[in-house]
Design a protein around this motif. Structure first.
Motif, PDB file in Angstrom:
ATOM      1  N   ASP A   1       1.532   5.174  -2.462  1.00 13.60           N
ATOM      2  CA  ASP A   1       1.121   6.071  -3.538  1.00 13.60           C
ATOM      3  C   ASP A   1       2.276   6.179  -4.519  1.00 13.60           C
ATOM      4  O   ASP A   1       3.323   6.747  -4.200  1.00 13.60           O
TER       5      ASP A   1
ATOM      6  N   ASN B   1      -2.862   2.234  -3.872  1.00  9.17           N
ATOM      7  CA  ASN B   1      -3.180   3.062  -2.712  1.00  9.17           C
ATOM      8  C   ASN B   1      -4.691   3.207  -2.513  1.00  9.17           C
ATOM      9  O   ASN B   1      -5.142   4.009  -1.717  1.00  9.17           O
ATOM     10  N   ASP B   2      -5.464   2.424  -3.271  1.00  7.79           N
ATOM     11  CA  ASP B   2      -6.908   2.373  -3.046  1.00  7.79           C
ATOM     12  C   ASP B   2      -7.426   1.007  -3.498  1.00  7.79           C
ATOM     13  O   ASP B   2      -6.723   0.257  -4.167  1.00  7.79           O
ATOM     14  N   VAL B   3      -8.642   0.700  -3.098  1.00  4.49           N
ATOM     15  CA  VAL B   3      -9.197  -0.626  -3.366  1.00  4.49           C
ATOM     16  C   VAL B   3      -9.326  -0.885  -4.869  1.00  4.49           C
ATOM     17  O   VAL B   3      -9.155  -2.019  -5.320  1.00  4.49           O
TER      18      VAL B   3
ATOM     19  N   ASN C   1      -2.131   4.739   2.296  1.00  2.00           N
ATOM     20  CA  ASN C   1      -3.349   5.015   3.043  1.00  2.00           C
ATOM     21  C   ASN C   1      -3.694   3.813   3.927  1.00  2.00           C
ATOM     22  O   ASN C   1      -4.091   2.769   3.408  1.00  2.00           O
TER      23      ASN C   1
ATOM     24  N   ILE D   1       0.867  -1.183   0.000  1.00  2.00           N
ATOM     25  CA  ILE D   1       0.000   0.000   0.000  1.00  2.00           C
ATOM     26  C   ILE D   1       0.898   1.227   0.000  1.00  2.00           C
ATOM     27  O   ILE D   1       1.544   1.545   1.003  1.00  2.00           O
TER      28      ILE D   1
ATOM     29  N   VAL E   1      -6.859   1.474   3.520  1.00  2.00           N
ATOM     30  CA  VAL E   1      -6.943   0.485   2.445  1.00  2.00           C
ATOM     31  C   VAL E   1      -6.865  -0.940   3.006  1.00  2.00           C
ATOM     32  O   VAL E   1      -7.460  -1.858   2.446  1.00  2.00           O
TER      33      VAL E   1
ATOM     34  N   ASP F   1     -10.252  -1.962   3.568  1.00  6.33           N
ATOM     35  CA  ASP F   1     -10.977  -2.105   2.301  1.00  6.33           C
ATOM     36  C   ASP F   1     -10.659  -3.417   1.588  1.00  6.33           C
ATOM     37  O   ASP F   1     -11.537  -4.009   0.963  1.00  6.33           O
ATOM     38  N   ILE F   2      -9.412  -3.871   1.642  1.00  4.00           N
ATOM     39  CA  ILE F   2      -9.034  -5.087   0.912  1.00  4.00           C
ATOM     40  C   ILE F   2      -9.032  -6.346   1.783  1.00  4.00           C
ATOM     41  O   ILE F   2      -8.884  -7.446   1.275  1.00  4.00           O
TER      42      ILE F   2
END
Length: 136
Positions: free
Chosen positions: A58, A84-86, A110, A56, A113, A116-117
């Motif tokens: 950016d 860096n996002d789902v 982030n 994870i 995340v 989220d995952i």
């Protein structure tokens, strides 16, 4: 004398030279994934397959770019997906095979995340923050 008796109580018993030393018990930690383990999970633990690592970070951040540039050095030792996002992670067909999640906060990763995952990674055995143990 009382101190002589105290010292005698802490002496190790004499052992015959013919007597083998007792082997310490070997404790092997369970490394199997949470829930039902897949064949891939067992093969990864046994060392037959390289782990899949979700990083994870950016990649637009300078540190994220530097981290991404280092990933070819571990080719063959691990398979990495970075995002860096789902949405970034869902685009990868290897998301369900992830063994390790690495959070790179220094690369603007982030932490939300992970949540989220989490449900999309049933084989996760390790979550690591690259900031763990780093003092400034």
């Amino acid at each position: 004398r009382s101190d002589r008796w105290a010292r005698a109580a802490f002496r190790a018993p004499a052992r015959s030279s013919l007597q083998p030393a007792a082997a310490a018990p070997v404790v092997v930690p369970r490394l199997w994934p949470r829930g039902g383990a897949s064949a891939r999970s067992y093969a990864t633990v046994a060392g037959n397959m390289p782990p899949v690592v979700a990083i994870i970070a950016d990649t637009a951040n300078p540190n994220g770019k530097a981290l991404e540039a280092l990933l070819p050095e571990i080719d063959g030792k691990a398979s990495c997906i970075i995002g860096n996002d789902v949405a970034n992670f869902k685009a990868s067909p290897k998301l369900s095979e992830v063994d390790v999640i690495v959070l790179a906060v220094f690369a603007a990763g982030n932490p939300a995340v992970i949540n989220d995952i989490w449900s999309l990674c049933p084989n996760v055995r390790w979550i690591h923050s690259m900031a763990a143990g780093v003092d400034t």
